[in-house]
Design an enzyme around this catalytic site. Structure first.
Site, PDB file in Angstrom:
ATOM      1  CG  ASP A   1      34.342 -63.056  32.535  1.00  0.00           C
ATOM      2  OD1 ASP A   1      33.600 -62.868  31.557  1.00  0.00           O
ATOM      3  OD2 ASP A   1      34.735 -64.179  32.895  1.00  0.00           O
TER       4      ASP A   1
ATOM      5  CG  HIS B   1      39.519 -56.371  30.476  1.00  0.00           C
ATOM      6  ND1 HIS B   1      39.867 -56.596  29.164  1.00  0.00           N
ATOM      7  CD2 HIS B   1      40.235 -57.263  31.215  1.00  0.00           C
ATOM      8  CE1 HIS B   1      40.756 -57.582  29.106  1.00  0.00           C
ATOM      9  NE2 HIS B   1      41.002 -58.003  30.333  1.00  0.00           N
TER      10      HIS B   1
ATOM     11  CG  ASP C   1      46.544 -58.504  30.512  1.00  0.00           C
ATOM     12  OD1 ASP C   1      46.638 -58.497  31.746  1.00  0.00           O
ATOM     13  OD2 ASP C   1      45.690 -59.196  29.894  1.00  0.00           O
TER      14      ASP C   1
ATOM     15  CG  HIS D   1      42.751 -61.278  29.068  1.00  0.00           C
ATOM     16  ND1 HIS D   1      43.535 -61.501  30.186  1.00  0.00           N
ATOM     17  CD2 HIS D   1      41.979 -62.388  28.907  1.00  0.00           C
ATOM     18  CE1 HIS D   1      43.249 -62.691  30.693  1.00  0.00           C
ATOM     19  NE2 HIS D   1      42.315 -63.261  29.933  1.00  0.00           N
TER      20      HIS D   1
ATOM     21  CG  ASP E   1      47.114 -61.979  31.687  1.00  0.00           C
ATOM     22  OD1 ASP E   1      47.902 -61.267  31.029  1.00  0.00           O
ATOM     23  OD2 ASP E   1      45.956 -61.614  31.971  1.00  0.00           O
TER      24      ASP E   1
ATOM     25  CE1 TYR F   1      44.171 -62.385  37.127  1.00  0.00           C
ATOM     26  CE2 TYR F   1      44.702 -62.860  34.833  1.00  0.00           C
ATOM     27  CZ  TYR F   1      44.167 -62.025  35.789  1.00  0.00           C
ATOM     28  OH  TYR F   1      43.638 -60.814  35.430  1.00  0.00           O
TER      29      TYR F   1
HETATM   30  N1  Q9C Z   1      38.428 -68.349  30.219  1.00  0.00           N
HETATM   31  C1  Q9C Z   1      42.748 -59.260  33.274  1.00  0.00           C
HETATM   32  O1  Q9C Z   1      43.651 -60.007  33.000  1.00  0.00           O
HETATM   33  N2  Q9C Z   1      37.734 -64.287  32.088  1.00  0.00           N
HETATM   34  N3  Q9C Z   1      41.476 -59.625  33.155  1.00  0.00           N
HETATM   35  C2  Q9C Z   1      37.829 -64.892  30.832  1.00  0.00           C
HETATM   36  C3  Q9C Z   1      37.943 -67.085  29.749  1.00  0.00           C
HETATM   37  C4  Q9C Z   1      38.025 -62.902  32.160  1.00  0.00           C
HETATM   38  C5  Q9C Z   1      41.153 -60.924  32.682  1.00  0.00           C
HETATM   39  C6  Q9C Z   1      37.339 -66.297  30.879  1.00  0.00           C
HETATM   40  C7  Q9C Z   1      39.474 -62.612  32.290  1.00  0.00           C
HETATM   41  C8  Q9C Z   1      39.715 -61.179  32.638  1.00  0.00           C
HETATM   42  C9  Q9C Z   1      43.016 -57.895  33.797  1.00  0.00           C
HETATM   43 ZN    ZN Z   2      44.743 -60.244  31.288  1.00  0.00          ZN
END
Ligand code: Q9C
Ligand code: ZN
Length: 695
Positions: free
Chosen positions: A94, A137, A174, A176, A267, A307
């Site tokens: 990702d 991440h 965030d 995530h 997000d 996003y």
């Molecule tokens: N639908 C940050 O927000 N994709 N990174 C996951 C699951 C990765 C997010 C897919 C998302 C990364 C900084």
């Molecule tokens: Zn995120």
């Protein structure tokens, strides 16, 4: 004292993008940065910030958190062909590379470190860095989730190294899990990492076992890693605030950070295609405000995810506007967190009970097993993908429509922040920026209007009429939006409070929160809900059944039980106040009854997040100069001095707080820190056994 808000931004960081078809990465676009920056410009917010130049990070700075091998390989990406970039990208998950991403990643770190420098040297009080690529991440030798280098991890290590900071708090809001941050600091007791994240019992990316609430840190870092998993989508403002009140803030105050870094991903806001949460952009104004009382206000927010371009831009504006000192907007309709959120809150409090004295006596009940309701996947990510998350399932079935939400209301700030009415002699003790409000004494008829006893003989006293005239002018200036808040030192506290409450209710709001320190409540309370009285005292008050009268009896300790008082403020007063949503706050005290100066200043500071900052502080004549000074400083929004290391709160004081929380949580849902029905069920106890203890 440091003032000003820094903004770090460089258009260069918009100059990389996804070059091939890779659906998972499409959302991470250059527009994320341009819309955020444009929103700050059109709202006039960026013009009020101190704009600082961005620089590139040095290799040594990158190496604070990353391996030499990893740096060497990323360094080669600028000269790679498209094909080589695709291949290079494929070893990670990702994330995508672009010939200019290495350059941008160095600017993202550089911007973050410039911000840390400015805050730590006192050039500014706080600030925000708008950066791409995000960082939380990325790991020692790994890119992941749109992240190349871990901006915030490097910032924390840099602050430790260059400014000898011994306690850094990282708040990762965030949506995530910033697993890179967790891995970097899980054995470090000098960096407290907090993250909430969409988890869905390990079904959501990055699908890690170690993102659950029971990952508390390792070795000497045990207790310094806090994970709050969201096991359902759709979490909203009440869920977010509850986590702050019952988990993050009590622990953060006890940790007593010297610097707060926010991994500010948006997000977690409504409308986001990744998060699927429901918290509105204005909640970030409050989260920011609540964190600004820590570390003497030294706060650096660094952009991570986000996003939905509309939601992102609004959330960024809310955050920056709060950093600038404008009052957060009122949040209406707050209620109990949902059951799943309560379960998570309960679990993480249980997991951390042994590490933090603020949780020591809290009733966190028997420790629940990790992910009780829904069996967690045993680390089989493929399985997770097949099963799909709730939101994906719903989306397939066409249940999810475009979500709409109202634009956050504009947050006006009166030109002058604080008006004061002080007896001569005290005037020199408050900063020149306070507006000295000239007052005309009321006539006894005018004064009698708002009082329950119009025949009160005190209404013949010129000094009293003069001071009520002062209270009246301050409220009028607040109403006319000439000042945001006010401070009056008065000869008769009860009269001033009664009069102030009445005038506020008649002139501009239907709900007044009265925070009173001392015995003998200054007013008689009606049960109509137009006034909520939260009283701190050191003598036992009569039992009450009222939802609007909350006496908190805190036994005096020498000098005072600061941790006990703070526990009451964070877990009782703030949830009540946010749930009540007053239009005006009166904070009154005769002599700060057993409450230390710094704790009082913290309370006044925290209250500024409510009622659009409309607070009238009333002190009894004879109050020490330091109290007047500290109250004025907090009203002016000056950073509150930290409370220092907190010891163990007095058991009986915690019990007094818990008693009120138990009594009131059926009505004021934000008081809940556990799902009592669920506890009854899982503990194997019968209803009867609990009937005496639970509401
Ligand atoms: N639908 C940050 O927000 N994709 N990174 C996951 C699951 C990765 C997010 C897919 C998302 C990364 C900084
Ligand atoms: Zn995120």
């Amino acid at each position: 004292m440091a003032s000003g808000t820094a903004l770090l931004y460089d258009e260069e960081m918009t100059r990389y993008q996804l070059l091939w078809d890779y659906p998972a990465c499409k959302i991470e676009s250059p527009e994320r940065l341009t819309v955020s920056h444009e929103a700050l410009q059109t709202t006039g917010l960026s013009g009020r910030c101190v704009s600082l130049p961005v620089r590139q990070a040095t290799e040594d700075e990158i190496l604070l958190a990353h391996s030499q091998e990893y740096l060497e390989s990323v360094k080669k990406t600028p000269s790679m062909s498209l094909e080589e970039l695709v291949t290079f990208t494929q070893q990670y998950g990702d994330v995508y590379f672009h010939p200019n991403i290495y350059h941008c990643a160095k600017l993202a770190i550089g911007a973050t470190l410039q911000l840390v420098d400015a805050v730590m040297t006192g050039k500014v009080r706080n600030g925000m860095a708008l950066v791409r690529p995000p960082g939380h991440h990325s790991q020692r030798s790994l890119a992941s989730g749109f992240c190349v280098f871990n901006n915030v991890a490097i910032a924390a290590l840099y602050a430790k190294k260059h400014f000898n900071v011994r306690r850094v708090l990282i708040v990762d809001w965030d949506i995530h899990h910033g697993q890179g941050l967790q891995y970097c600091f899980e054995e470090d007791s000098e960096v407290l990492y907090f993250s909430w994240h969409r988890y869905e019992h390990q079904r959501f990316w990055p699908n890690l076992r170690e993102s659950d609430f029971d990952a508390v840190g390792k070795g000497k870092g045990a207790g310094f890693n806090i994970n709050l998993p969201w096991n359902k989508v759709g979490m909203g403002n009440s869920d977010y605030l509850s986590v702050f009140f019952h988990v993050l803030l009590p622990i953060a105050y006890e940790f007593n950070p010297e610097l707060v870094l926010v991994s500010a991903g948006f997000d977690s806001a409504i409308g986001d295609p990744e998060g699927h949460m429901c918290a509105t952009p204005d909640i970030f104004g409050h989260l920011t405000h609540l964190l600004m009382s820590l570390a003497s206000g030294r706060l650096c927010a660094i952009l991570e995810g986000g996003y939905n371009l509309t939601s992102l831009a609004q959330s960024v504006c809310q955050t920056v506007q709060t950093l600038l000192g404008d009052p957060p907007s009122r949040i209406s309709g707050l209620s109990s967190p949902c059951q799943s959120a309560l379960e998570s809150i309960h679990c993480v409090r249980g997991a951390h009970q042994q590490y933090w004295t603020c949780l020591k006596y809290a009733d966190v009940g028997p420790q629940l097993e990790a992910s009780t309701k829904c069996p967690r996947l045993e680390g089989v990510i493929g399985e997770a993908d097949e099963e799909g998350t709730q939101a994906e399932e719903a989306q397939k079935e066409g249940e999810i429509k475009e979500i709409a939400w109202p634009e956050p209301p504009s947050r006006m700030a009166p030109p002058v922040r604080t008006g004061v009415v002080l007896p001569t002699g005290l005037e020199d003790h408050v900063p020149a920026s306070c507006l000295r409000v000239t007052t005309i004494p009321l006539t006894s008829t005018e004064a009698a209007k708002g009082l329950s006893d119009p025949a009160d003989p005190k209404l013949k006293d010129d000094k009293v009429l003069q001071s009520l005239g002062g209270v009246s002018s301050l409220l009028e200036k607040i109403e006319k939006k000439e000042v945001r808040n006010g401070l009056a030192v008065v000869p008769d506290l009860s009269l001033a409070v009664a009069f102030g409450v009445q005038q506020a209710l008649t002139s501009f709001t239907d709900r007044v929160l009265l925070v009173f320190l001392g015995s003998n409540p200054p007013i008689e309370l009606q049960e109509d809900g137009r006034v909520m009285l939260i009283q701190f005292c050191c003598t036992e008050q009569l039992e009450t059944k009222s939802k609007f009268y909350i006496p908190v009896c805190l036994k005096k300790q020498s000098p005072s039980d600061v941790p006990g008082f703070l526990y009451a403020v964070l877990t009782l007063l703030l949830p009540l106040a946010y749930g009540y949503d007053p239009g005006m706050i009166l904070a009154a005290t005769r002599e700060r009854d057993g409450v230390g100066l710094a704790a009082w200043a913290q309370l006044i500071g925290l209250l500024q997040g409510l009622a659009q900052g409309h607070t009238l502080a009333l002190l009894l004549q004879g109050a020490e100069e330091v109290t007047v000074k500290a109250t004025a400083a907090s009203l002016l929004g000056e950073p509150t001095p930290t409370l220092g290391p907190l010891g163990v709160p007095l058991l009986e004081n915690v019990k007094a707080v818990e008693k009120q929380r138990q009594r009131l949580q059926a009505h004021w849902g934000l008081l809940k820190a556990a799902d009592e029905d669920h506890l009854r069920a899982t503990c194997g106890h019968t209803e009867d056994e609990y009937s005496g203890v639970l509401p």
